[in-house]
Design a protein around this motif. Structure first.
Motif: not given
Length: 738
Positions: A130-143
């Motif tokens: 959530k910190n990554v998504q908050s700092k960048y955007d939702d697309e900054a997390v992947a699987f």
């Protein structure tokens, strides 16, 4: 598992499972929590499908005191008919490995991984993502997912990440093996629909194997070939004289990456000599006239120039196909893992269509799948399509899936997201900052390995969910989540011939390890989206939703009642429509000539061959071919290396097959260490002089981690599948001081 840990997990699930809680506590094993299900008697035998390759063999697992202690092949299962390969016989051994992940682990500031409880792990993972998504955007997390877990878990992961956690980008390791076949079938036939049944191996009078070492990669399928009573011609088209080429009746050692020119030339000769079924073409296909014009330039002379196959050899193959009443064409990674694999696969589909070899026993253009549940991934992982073969961009499809699964329709994205290579590029460019890797070993298997390892270090947070803590990828992780393995959980696999088969829990997962299904439940709860998945209570509940998603699709299984029906029927191939009576164990597609495009016809698709982006040169004079080594090895060897029996059946050291003439020229002796170098890296390997590889070619088994330090990262433009099978290398003698 301690009572305190079990209580914590139960409390998490209780928050949103409601009435399920009592059942969970009464039958914890059903949900991955540590006991063998009551319905399996302490000393009994049950049948489940193997968890290695896509063949999907039935295994009888024998229980003592409620635990699996041994297994035998199921003589009644319609896939393997009492046979098993070495991996199948040893399927239980990897479950007892010393390097099993038994507890969540987090990497501390000093770089060490330390064990923590599930509560701490979940809080940390969610906070980091959530910190990554908050700092960048939702697309900054992947699987990055897999073809190794059951379909119900794949669906849960794809729904959780894309609907609940707002991840746009996610893909599976099936991109490495089957994406080309998926795209080929979709474009040519209108749906990802492998048409065959294993019975076709027994019914053909001409079997053409392209880039497929069936004897090694799928030995039980080869046993089905051996059961053929029609004295078939077994044609092997492969640069290397593989075990299958030795066992076949004809071998065409085409030059690497000359496939497309070769098959266009073959098609041209079949057309010119009148060995086609014009009535079938006119009634059931589109685009043949353009295909005829396209292949005219591929004369025998041009074929020989491109592939090395002489005109009289090409004519022998033409005559073989023309004489065949039931011709089947089969391919696997030698076609799929190519810079132009989609068009090569479609060249095979075109030949089957124009000769009328579709929909009848012993015919078809047939892609052989790799992993045990790659077919499940293709339908239900939410990566290459929306659940059940639907389209993310189609509003009607999104509404249907939302209504069935209970998720809000506005939570379903309108696009698929990036493919595997694009996700890696996204990490390299800084667009992706956190990654969740589930049941795959990218730090061994991904192409151009050193580049991958450099790129992965750019992540802010890497989570690896696996049954082992020792994989090359887990060693790079910031967090490891311990997962139950095959045989320690429940669900379904779909094999190469579209057959649903049962996986059952016959052994306790070690320590605090949980089924992937329950890990996804925990993530949903800690993320705060568990209400969205209140219908996703347990694997069979998810199966019922997936079944509903397939209704009115080509893969419709609305006629499968439940798990018990799959189990009692010896597996069930899709489709099986509601109200349809299951009359046969083995059913092929397209017997009626109706395909899945809107007009009901198949398409002829083709284009000019593309040049390989890397070819041998003066500095790197040899083609590197890669592939499966032995039938006792599997992928990155995380499991097969944990069987003392299997490790005795394949070479411990990485080896390189080199043409015997070239070995003598280089003064290389058998088994001596040599260097193999490419523009990306080098490795040392044991020399294996052989006439199985042609001059100017070498072969290395893909199962060794060093192999992908050499491979060149090119990709098919349509499927985005990597081209593992060809790059330029140099083999040199190792000096005594090196």
């Amino acid at each position: 598992m301690s009572n305190s840990i079990k209580e914590k997990i139960s409390n998490v699930i209780r928050q949103w499972d409601g009435p399920l809680t009592k059942e969970l506590l009464r039958e914890p094993a059903k949900y991955g929590l540590g006991q063998v299900p009551e319905k399996l008697k302490p000393d009994s035998t049950t049948t489940l499908v193997c968890g290695f390759c896509s063949t999907g063999c039935g295994l009888n697992v024998h229980l003592k005191d409620g635990e699996a202690v041994n297994l035998t092949p199921d003589t009644q299962y319609p896939v393997n008919l009492g046979m098993a390969c070495p991996k199948g016989w040893e399927a239980l051994a990897p479950l007892n490995a010393k390097d099993r992940a038994k507890s969540p682990m987090i990497r501390t500031k000093n770089g060490k991984l330390v064990e923590v409880d599930w509560d701490s792990a979940m809080k940390r993972m969610v906070a980091e993502f959530k910190n990554v998504q908050s700092k960048y955007d939702d697309e900054a997390v992947a699987f990055l997912s897999t073809g190794q877990i059951v379909s119900e878990e794949m669906a849960f992961l794809g729904a959780l990440t894309k609907f609940g956690m707002n991840m746009i980008h996610g893909d599976g390791n099936t991109r490495q093996c089957m994406a080309t076949a998926v795209v080929s079938y979709k474009q040519s036939l209108g749906f990802d629909a492998p048409p065959y049944t294993y019975k076709d191996f027994e019914e053909s009078d001409v079997i053409i194997l392209v880039g497929s070492n069936l004897c090694i990669a799928h030995p039980i399928m080869w046993e089905r070939v051996a059961m053929n009573k029609h004295n078939p011609e077994i044609v092997v088209i492969d640069p290397r004289k593989t075990e299958t080429a030795v066992a076949g009746t004809q071998h065409y050692p085409i030059a690497p990456k000359s496939d497309l020119a070769f098959f266009y030339g073959l098609a041209n000769q079949l057309i010119e000599q009148g060995f086609i079924q014009q009535d079938y073409i006119d009634k059931y296909t589109n685009g043949f006239e353009g295909f005829v014009e396209h292949v005219k330039e591929y004369t025998p002379e041009k074929v020989e120039e491109a592939s090395g196959i002489k005109a009289d050899q090409l004519q022998k193959l033409v005559d073989t196909i023309a004489a065949g009443k039931r011709v089947s064409l089969w391919w696997t990674m030698g076609v799929n893992q190519s810079h132009e694999g989609v068009r090569v696969a479609q060249a095979l589909i075109n030949i089957a269509l124009m000769t009328g070899n579709f929909g009848r026993p012993g015919t078809g253009a047939n892609s052989i799948t790799g992993q045990c549940n790659a077919m499940g991934s293709r339908l239900f992982s939410n990566t290459t399509n929306l659940l059940g073969g639907h389209d993310f961009a189609n509003e009607v499809h999104r509404t249907k899936v939302a209504d069935i699964t209970g998720v809000p329709v506005d939570s379903i994205p309108e696009k698929m997201g990036w493919a595997y290579d694009q996700i890696i590029d996204g990490i390299a460019s800084g667009k992706i900052k956190a990654l969740w890797v589930i049941a795959t070993n990218s730090a061994h298997s991904w192409i151009n390995q050193q580049s991958f390892r450099d790129i992965i270090k750019k992540l802010d947070f890497l989570v690896v969910q696996d049954m082992y803590h020792s994989t090359e990828t887990a060693e790079l992780a910031d967090m490891i989540l311990p997962a139950a393995a095959w045989g320690e959980k429940t669900g379904t696999f779909i094999n190469s011939e579209r057959r649903y088969g049962m996986v059952k829990k016959v052994k306790r997962a070690p320590g605090q390890a949980l089924s992937d299904f329950n890990i996804f439940k925990l993530v949903a709860n800690y993320w705060g989206c568990s209400e969205m998945f209140k219908k996703w209570t347990h694997p069979e509940a998810v199966f019922q939703m997936l079944k509903a998603c397939t209704k009115d699709q080509p893969c419709d299984i609305s006629g499968i009642k439940d798990y018990q029906m799959i189990d009692s029927c010896g597996g069930i191939q899709w489709p099986l429509l509601e109200g349809e009576e299951l009359q046969d164990h083995e059913r092929r597609l397209f017997a009626d000539g109706k395909f899945h495009h809107p007009d009901g016809k198949a398409k002829f698709l083709y284009e000019e061959p593309r040049k390989a982006l890397e070819v041998p040169c003066q500095e790197y004079p040899s083609w590197l071919l890669t592939g499966r080594g032995t039938s006792s090895q599997w992928h990155t060897q995380t499991r097969t290396k944990n069987s003392s029996v299997l490790t005795k059946l394949y070479p411990k050291d990485i080896y390189v097959e080199i043409n015997a003439v070239e070995a003598r020229q280089l003064k290389i002796e058998p088994s001596e260490w040599v260097w193999v170098k490419s523009r990306r890296g080098k490795l040392k390997a044991r020399a294996c002089p052989s006439y199985h590889v042609q001059e100017g070619q070498v072969f290395i088994s893909m199962h060794y981690p060093e192999c992908n330090y050499l491979t060149f990262p090119s990709f098919d433009p349509y499927s985005r599948q990597p081209s593992y099978k060809a790059c330029a290398v140099k083999v040199s003698k190792m000096e005594y001081w090196e």
